[in-house]
Design an enzyme around this catalytic site. Structure first.
Site, PDB file in Angstrom:
ATOM      1  N   PRO A 116       0.785  -1.230   0.000  1.00 41.50           N
ATOM      2  CG  PRO A 116      -0.159  -1.147   2.106  1.00 41.50           C
ATOM      3  CD  PRO A 116       0.505  -2.087   1.148  1.00 41.50           C
TER       4      PRO A 116
ATOM      5  CE1 TYR B  39       8.997   5.173   2.708  1.00 40.64           C
ATOM      6  CE2 TYR B  39       7.569   7.102   2.755  1.00 40.64           C
ATOM      7  CZ  TYR B  39       7.969   5.902   3.298  1.00 40.64           C
ATOM      8  OH  TYR B  39       7.349   5.422   4.418  1.00 40.64           O
TER       9      TYR B  39
HETATM   10  O1  CA2 Z   1      10.517   1.885   3.958  1.00 39.97           O
HETATM   11  C1  CA2 Z   1       9.677   1.215   3.355  1.00 39.97           C
HETATM   12  O2  CA2 Z   1       9.852   0.795   2.222  1.00 39.97           O
HETATM   13  C2  CA2 Z   1       8.320   0.942   4.019  1.00 39.97           C
HETATM   14  O3  CA2 Z   1       7.939  -0.386   3.689  1.00 39.97           O
HETATM   15  C3  CA2 Z   1       7.367   1.951   3.412  1.00 39.97           C
HETATM   16  C4  CA2 Z   1       5.964   1.897   4.014  1.00 39.97           C
HETATM   17  C5  CA2 Z   1       6.035   1.967   5.534  1.00 39.97           C
HETATM   18  O4  CA2 Z   1       4.741   1.786   6.076  1.00 39.97           O
HETATM   19  C6  CA2 Z   1       6.971   0.920   6.106  1.00 39.97           C
HETATM   20  O5  CA2 Z   1       7.030   1.083   7.505  1.00 39.97           O
HETATM   21  C7  CA2 Z   1       8.365   1.054   5.532  1.00 39.97           C
HETATM   22  C8  CA2 Z   1       5.109   3.073   3.519  1.00 39.97           C
HETATM   23  C9  CA2 Z   1       5.046   3.188   2.047  1.00 39.97           C
HETATM   24  C10 CA2 Z   1       4.388   4.485   1.724  1.00 39.97           C
HETATM   25  O6  CA2 Z   1       5.044   5.041   0.621  1.00 39.97           O
HETATM   26  C11 CA2 Z   1       4.849   6.364   0.354  1.00 39.97           C
HETATM   27  C12 CA2 Z   1       5.591   6.892  -0.674  1.00 39.97           C
HETATM   28  C13 CA2 Z   1       5.476   8.211  -0.995  1.00 39.97           C
HETATM   29  C14 CA2 Z   1       4.579   9.006  -0.321  1.00 39.97           C
HETATM   30  C15 CA2 Z   1       3.829   8.488   0.706  1.00 39.97           C
HETATM   31  C16 CA2 Z   1       3.958   7.155   1.038  1.00 39.97           C
END
Ligand code: CA2
Length: 147
Positions: free
Chosen positions: A9, A22
């Protein structure tokens, strides 16, 4: 050999928000690089993303038998999903848990992973480069992997 890179997600938002965590690459940018790298290594990389837990479970189940390895960034479901844990346990190919950030440096609720105990390896905290690192190591680890 077939490889699934499965994204959970909100990872469809990559490159549009929170670049300080990110980065600026979109998921499509990462997909292109992973597929090009996969081709160099003789790997056919299917890049998948869903916001729905059951769809992620379906893809893990579908991988059984025909997909040699899964690279999984389960997003927030990492920290909540027994269903994804169970599906991964049932999948006998090679499994790499992947995170762009290092969840252990973040909020306490990100410190528990249901994916880690069902994975062969973990890549975290290396930014989006982690995806290519995971694909790049697969030929070596798959050579020695027996399930
Ligand atoms: O660090 C990671 O890759 C995570 O899996 C990313 C998840 C987070 O809930 C995990 O704890 C760590 C969140 C993904 C959300 O991605 C976004 C990207 C851009 C803007 C907002 C959210």
């Amino acid at each position: 050999m077939n490889v699934y890179v499965i994204n959970g997600p909100n990872l469809n938002l990559l490159g549009t928000r929170e670049p300080e965590i990110y980065g600026y690459d979109t998921l499509a940018d990462i997909e292109k690089r992973c597929q090009a790298l996969g081709r160099k290594h003789g790997l056919d990389v299917a890049f998948l993303q869903s916001n729905h837990e059951g769809t992620l479970v379906d893809w893990i189940q579908q991988a059984m038998g025909s997909v040699a390895a899964i690279v999984l960034n389960a997003g927030a479901y990492t920290h909540t999903s027994v269903a994804i844990h169970d599906a991964l346990r049932a999948y006998t190919g090679y499994k790499i848990e992947l995170h762009i950030s290092n969840p252990h440096l973040r909020e306490p609720f990100r410190h528990l992973s249901y994916v880690s105990p069902a994975s062969d390896a973990v890549v975290a905290g290396l930014g989006v480069a982690g995806y290519e690192l995971a694909i790049g190591i697969l030929p070596e680890v798959l050579e020695n992997f027996q399930h």
